[in-house]
Design a protein around this motif. Structure first.
Motif, PDB file in Angstrom:
ATOM      1  N   GLN A 294     123.258 143.374 -52.656  1.00  0.00           N
ATOM      2  CA  GLN A 294     122.421 142.591 -51.757  1.00  0.00           C
ATOM      3  C   GLN A 294     120.866 142.885 -52.358  1.00  0.00           C
ATOM      4  O   GLN A 294     119.994 142.064 -52.301  1.00  0.00           O
ATOM      5  CB  GLN A 294     122.128 143.174 -50.403  1.00  0.00           C
ATOM      6  CG  GLN A 294     123.704 142.828 -49.788  1.00  0.00           C
ATOM      7  CD  GLN A 294     123.736 143.623 -48.230  1.00  0.00           C
ATOM      8  OE1 GLN A 294     123.294 144.780 -48.136  1.00  0.00           O
ATOM      9  NE2 GLN A 294     124.226 142.697 -47.092  1.00  0.00           N
ATOM     10  N   TYR A 297     120.012 140.841 -55.459  1.00  0.00           N
ATOM     11  CA  TYR A 297     120.048 139.557 -55.005  1.00  0.00           C
ATOM     12  C   TYR A 297     118.710 139.249 -54.640  1.00  0.00           C
ATOM     13  O   TYR A 297     117.887 137.989 -54.787  1.00  0.00           O
ATOM     14  CB  TYR A 297     121.074 139.099 -54.006  1.00  0.00           C
ATOM     15  CG  TYR A 297     121.227 137.572 -53.815  1.00  0.00           C
ATOM     16  CD1 TYR A 297     121.986 136.799 -54.742  1.00  0.00           C
ATOM     17  CD2 TYR A 297     120.541 136.836 -52.980  1.00  0.00           C
ATOM     18  CE1 TYR A 297     121.814 135.377 -54.571  1.00  0.00           C
ATOM     19  CE2 TYR A 297     120.610 135.476 -52.689  1.00  0.00           C
ATOM     20  CZ  TYR A 297     121.318 134.793 -53.508  1.00  0.00           C
ATOM     21  OH  TYR A 297     121.403 133.457 -53.442  1.00  0.00           O
ATOM     22  N   ASP A 311     124.088 137.530 -60.535  1.00  0.00           N
ATOM     23  CA  ASP A 311     124.672 136.066 -60.307  1.00  0.00           C
ATOM     24  C   ASP A 311     126.010 135.736 -60.634  1.00  0.00           C
ATOM     25  O   ASP A 311     126.401 134.987 -59.764  1.00  0.00           O
ATOM     26  CB  ASP A 311     123.623 135.493 -61.199  1.00  0.00           C
ATOM     27  CG  ASP A 311     122.263 135.204 -60.719  1.00  0.00           C
ATOM     28  OD1 ASP A 311     122.042 135.680 -59.544  1.00  0.00           O
ATOM     29  OD2 ASP A 311     121.411 134.495 -61.289  1.00  0.00           O
ATOM     30  N   LEU A 314     127.998 137.135 -57.630  1.00  0.00           N
ATOM     31  CA  LEU A 314     127.709 136.812 -56.149  1.00  0.00           C
ATOM     32  C   LEU A 314     127.556 135.218 -56.287  1.00  0.00           C
ATOM     33  O   LEU A 314     127.387 134.810 -55.100  1.00  0.00           O
ATOM     34  CB  LEU A 314     126.535 137.356 -55.727  1.00  0.00           C
ATOM     35  CG  LEU A 314     126.421 138.782 -55.816  1.00  0.00           C
ATOM     36  CD1 LEU A 314     124.989 139.342 -55.381  1.00  0.00           C
ATOM     37  CD2 LEU A 314     127.601 139.469 -54.892  1.00  0.00           C
ATOM     38  N   LYS A 315     127.831 134.353 -57.268  1.00  0.00           N
ATOM     39  CA  LYS A 315     127.716 133.087 -57.014  1.00  0.00           C
ATOM     40  C   LYS A 315     129.287 132.388 -57.601  1.00  0.00           C
ATOM     41  O   LYS A 315     129.766 132.772 -58.572  1.00  0.00           O
ATOM     42  CB  LYS A 315     126.804 132.246 -57.934  1.00  0.00           C
ATOM     43  CG  LYS A 315     125.340 132.670 -57.264  1.00  0.00           C
ATOM     44  CD  LYS A 315     124.347 132.275 -58.178  1.00  0.00           C
ATOM     45  CE  LYS A 315     122.843 132.448 -57.689  1.00  0.00           C
ATOM     46  NZ  LYS A 315     121.709 132.049 -58.363  1.00  0.00           N
ATOM     47  N   LEU A 354     123.890 137.642 -48.043  1.00  0.00           N
ATOM     48  CA  LEU A 354     123.133 137.579 -49.358  1.00  0.00           C
ATOM     49  C   LEU A 354     121.549 137.628 -48.991  1.00  0.00           C
ATOM     50  O   LEU A 354     120.815 138.020 -49.687  1.00  0.00           O
ATOM     51  CB  LEU A 354     123.346 136.394 -50.129  1.00  0.00           C
ATOM     52  CG  LEU A 354     124.595 136.428 -50.988  1.00  0.00           C
ATOM     53  CD1 LEU A 354     124.706 135.057 -51.894  1.00  0.00           C
ATOM     54  CD2 LEU A 354     124.938 137.556 -51.851  1.00  0.00           C
TER      55      LEU A 354
END
Length: 598
Positions: A294, A297, A311, A314-315, A354
């Protein structure tokens, strides 16, 4: 006021005693609110919200541990109930769990770290790095190679969804026996089902390949490298991928329990598939990982990964449901990353937002995961998670005559899967995905379930015959489920026919179970598992002649390399016996086949 039974009160007392107590009055109020406002998908006849203690008793959950993140910090953590019932070992925030597939998330961090250090390339053929074992490509991959990015995002087109555990006393397969489906592995070989990057297909088998690749590249034992390079730096200092954990940690380990509350033999199972299912951890430890991602990000440095690797973690990969190691959920613009988990006798879930620093990690020492969603939803409400909390549907339930319910009995097909309405233990139920769910009728033709979100309305033809039911979720209509008129004419996948067969078997509807397995053998005559199931059902239908003919015809066959028809027969016999089924008729089978009965 209705009083809780003594043992439930003790569970709640343990939760009060073994949670951390140095919290502010505001935090204690929020904890109390979370504990006393549990609801499922529906509220029937204005029932009051449940409590953690009451819902644990309802679902036969012996122990739970939870940690909650708010405003980018761990706000509170708490244990409830028993880590081990027999030993009267209370659940604490230090209790270790083996919940399963969340292991894949931290494994992905390890692989991404190798890519960050230029030791692997995420988009290069995995066989470039595999030295102790090679993936055997075949025609199903259509000439395309598999890479690490696809493995981490479950887009490699591979088989083997997950893994059952092994008795700690063995035999336990090597990771190579698992990958090749060799005894004593319980699962088939990990191979291509279709070409990579065609579509999402969850594969613990693919994750296990990444485990072997990591050890080949680093030259170190998987659990050692992961602890030194991922777990310890990220703050998960109490966690371990060791399988089993070192004996000096066993006093910290929760014991595992079946969904009915009975214990798993010898406390817990062992998983050589460490990357896919083998991480022992606490919710607080896992929250250190959630917070690291977190904050990264938000632009702060991760303790493990560079921004470009964060990235990738988390994407979404190729607009699928997963990134490399996490599932990504879009709640009307509010994005959450997370992963669920389930091993024999354990389950769990984590979520992290996020944008606004909220999150949760929650583990149970139970196969029954229904409590997870209720607690998470309560936390989301109390902490006002953006667009996450689901308001339960309020239902006024009415009684429906048995004659009407009987007309609904049968198998229904939808979305490449199936459901059933049937009767077991004198009660009608809706069944799908391994769950028997009570039906709450708001009219003679419309019902809902606590476990599933869809509102279902029965469809009838002009003669009044039931032909299916509609499905509505949050005012969105999905394609209707169609009732099967006759199994004998359907072209269904073998695993669906098998599931239907075992569903009927569990209801002691042996004639219907036989029909499902018979259709399976007609469509898939080379499948020896289906053939032996057909033989078993002939036996349960008192047709010894048909059963023994099948047993004899395949007596010398191998079901898979290293696993014989005879061994499968013995294993199935023990399954029937341990499941409290009548097995006396097998005595004659073993005697005629001249096989020693296990």
């Amino acid at each position: 006021m209705k009083r809780l039974p003594l043992w439930i009160a003790i569970l709640f007392f343990c939760g009060q005693l073994f949670g951390q107590n140095n919290y502010s009055p505001e935090t204690l109020e929020k904890i109390k609110a979370v504990e006393n406002n549990l609801t499922g998908n529906i509220i029937v006849n204005d029932a009051k919200p449940g409590t953690i203690a009451g819902q644990m008793a309802k679902y036969k959950v012996n122990g739970m541990s939870i940690a909650v993140i708010h405003d980018f910090k761990i706000e509170w953590a708490k244990g409830y109930g028993w880590a081990d019932v027999e030993e009267k070992k209370p659940m604490t925030t230090a209790t270790l769990f083996e919940p399963g597939s969340i292991s894949k998330t931290l494994n992905a961090i390890g692989i991404l770290k190798l890519a960050q250090e230029k030791k692997v390339d995420l988009y290069t053929d995995i066989n470039t790095y595999l030295t102790s074992w090679k993936f055997p490509y075949d025609s199903l991959s259509k000439g395309k190679t598999i890479n690490l990015a696809q493995l981490l995002a479950h887009q490699a087109g591979l088989t083997v969804h997950g893994f059952p555990g092994h008795d700690i006393n063995g035999p336990v397969p090597t990771v190579f026996e698992v990958l090749d489906g060799k005894k004593p592995s319980f699962t088939p070989a990990v191979r291509s089902a279709f070409e990579p990057d065609l579509k999402f297909q969850y594969s613990g088998g693919g994750t296990t390949i990444s485990q072997v690749l990591l050890t080949d590249v680093t030259g170190q034992a998987y659990d050692v490298w992961m602890y030194e390079n991922v777990l310890k730096p990220i703050g998960m200092v109490n966690s371990t991928y060791a399988q089993p954990p070192a004996k000096d940690q066993w006093h910290l380990c929760a014991s595992a329990y079946n969904s009915d509350g009975t214990p798993i033999e010898r406390k817990f199972h062992v998983y050589p598939e460490q990357a896919a299912a083998g991480l022992w951890m606490t919710p607080t430890d896992l929250c250190h990982y959630i917070l690291d991602m977190q904050l990264a990000y938000q632009g702060k440095p991760s303790k493990v990964l560079s921004p470009d690797m964060v990235d990738l973690h988390l994407k979404p990969y190729r607009n699928g449901p997963t990134a490399m190691g996490t599932f990504i959920e879009d709640h009307d613009g509010a994005i959450y990353f997370g992963h669920g988990a389930g091993n024999d006798g354990f389950c769990g879930q984590f979520f992290g937002s996020l944008e606004d620093g909220n999150g949760i990690a929650i583990f149970l020492n139970s196969d029954n995961g229904r409590l997870l969603g209720e607690v998470i939803n309560s936390v989301a409400k109390v902490y006002n998670w953006k667009n996450f909390y689901r308001e339960p549907r309020r239902v006024k339930s009415m009684a429906v005559p048995d004659e009407t319910l009987k007309s609904y009995e049968g198998i229904y097909l939808f979305d490449n899967t199936w459901a059933a309405i049937g009767k077991k233990d004198n009660d009608f139920h809706f069944f799908t995905n391994g769950t028997h769910a009570k039906m709450y009728f708001s009219s003679p033709v419309q019902f809902v379930n606590e476990e599933f979100q869809a509102v279902k309305t029965m469809i009838k033809d002009e003669k009044g015959n039931v032909t299916g039911y509609t499905r509505m979720v949050n005012d969105k209509e999905y394609p209707p489920a169609k009732k099967i008129a006759n199994l004998d004419t359907l072209q269904l996948e073998n695993h669906i026919l098998g599931e239907i067969g075992w569903y009927y078997f569990g209801n002691k509807q042996y004639k219907e179970s036989l029909a499902a397995f018979r259709r399976g053998t007609e469509l898939y005559p080379e499948d020896l598992n289906t053939l032996i199931n057909l033989a078993h059902l002939h036996l349960f239908n008192n047709d010894y002649a048909s059963a023994i003919a099948i047993y004899k015809a395949h007596l010398n066959d191998e079901v898979k390399p290293g696993y014989s028809w005879v061994q499968l027969l013995k294993d199935d016999y023990m399954y029937f016996k341990n499941s409290q089924n009548e097995v006396k008729m097998f005595d004659k089978v073993f005697k005629e086949l001249k096989i020693e009965k296990p």
